[in-house]
Design a protein around this motif. Sequence first.
Motif, short mmCIF file in Angstrom:
data_model
loop_
_atom_site.label_atom_id
_atom_site.label_comp_id
_atom_site.label_asym_id
_atom_site.label_seq_id
_atom_site.Cartn_x
_atom_site.Cartn_y
_atom_site.Cartn_z
N GLY A 167 -13.60 2.80 40.25
CA GLY A 167 -12.98 1.56 39.74
C GLY A 167 -12.59 1.55 38.30
O GLY A 167 -12.71 2.53 37.69
N SER A 168 -12.10 0.31 37.89
CA SER A 168 -11.38 0.16 36.33
C SER A 168 -12.14 -0.92 35.78
O SER A 168 -12.40 -1.97 36.68
N LEU A 169 -12.21 -0.86 34.48
CA LEU A 169 -12.83 -2.11 33.76
C LEU A 169 -12.05 -2.08 32.41
O LEU A 169 -11.65 -1.14 32.08
N ARG A 170 -11.65 -3.44 31.98
CA ARG A 170 -10.99 -3.26 30.50
C ARG A 170 -11.95 -4.34 29.67
O ARG A 170 -12.20 -5.33 29.92
N LEU A 171 -12.20 -3.63 28.33
CA LEU A 171 -13.15 -4.17 27.53
C LEU A 171 -12.39 -4.71 26.35
O LEU A 171 -11.17 -4.05 26.05
N SER A 172 -12.75 -5.74 25.87
CA SER A 172 -11.98 -6.28 24.80
C SER A 172 -12.63 -6.81 23.72
O SER A 172 -13.87 -7.15 23.74
N CYS A 173 -12.29 -6.49 22.41
CA CYS A 173 -13.23 -6.91 21.25
C CYS A 173 -12.48 -7.85 20.40
O CYS A 173 -11.26 -7.37 19.78
N ALA A 174 -12.77 -9.08 19.92
CA ALA A 174 -12.09 -9.78 19.25
C ALA A 174 -12.68 -9.79 17.65
O ALA A 174 -13.98 -9.79 17.63
N ALA A 175 -11.73 -9.75 16.71
CA ALA A 175 -12.39 -9.32 15.30
C ALA A 175 -11.90 -10.81 14.44
O ALA A 175 -10.89 -11.30 14.71
N SER A 176 -12.92 -11.07 13.46
CA SER A 176 -12.73 -12.13 12.48
C SER A 176 -13.41 -11.84 11.22
O SER A 176 -13.91 -10.82 11.23
N GLY A 177 -12.68 -12.59 10.13
CA GLY A 177 -13.23 -12.23 8.74
C GLY A 177 -12.18 -11.52 8.04
O GLY A 177 -11.08 -12.04 7.94
#
Length: 123
Positions: A16-26
Amino acid sequence: QVQLVESGGGSVQAGGSLRLSCAASGDPFSLYAMGWFRQAPGAEREFVAGISQSGVNTYYGNSVKGRFTISRDNAGNTVALQMNSLESQDTAVYYCAAHRFPASLRKGEVEYWGQGTQVTVSS
């Protein structure tokens, strides 16, 4: 300083598949090369993928080449990891990481870490 928050982990069957996301701030996001690392139980943290500040250059660990794709959206301050053809060996906590120098990131030298997100692949 940069704050990183991952999302998108979960459980999936092998293949199967998965999609990871990372949100940045600063700090301005475009100053940093971004990457993903992972750590399985009892194992050392492993480099998975990296991407340069512009997004032109990408780098992958040998175990994920051809299956994972890293991308970034500098306007949205996010970096993503598309994971396809997942295998049980991909089970780990996945961490988003940032460093001003791509070469340093590939060596595991990280300035900022996210808190991690669990990925579990069942066979």
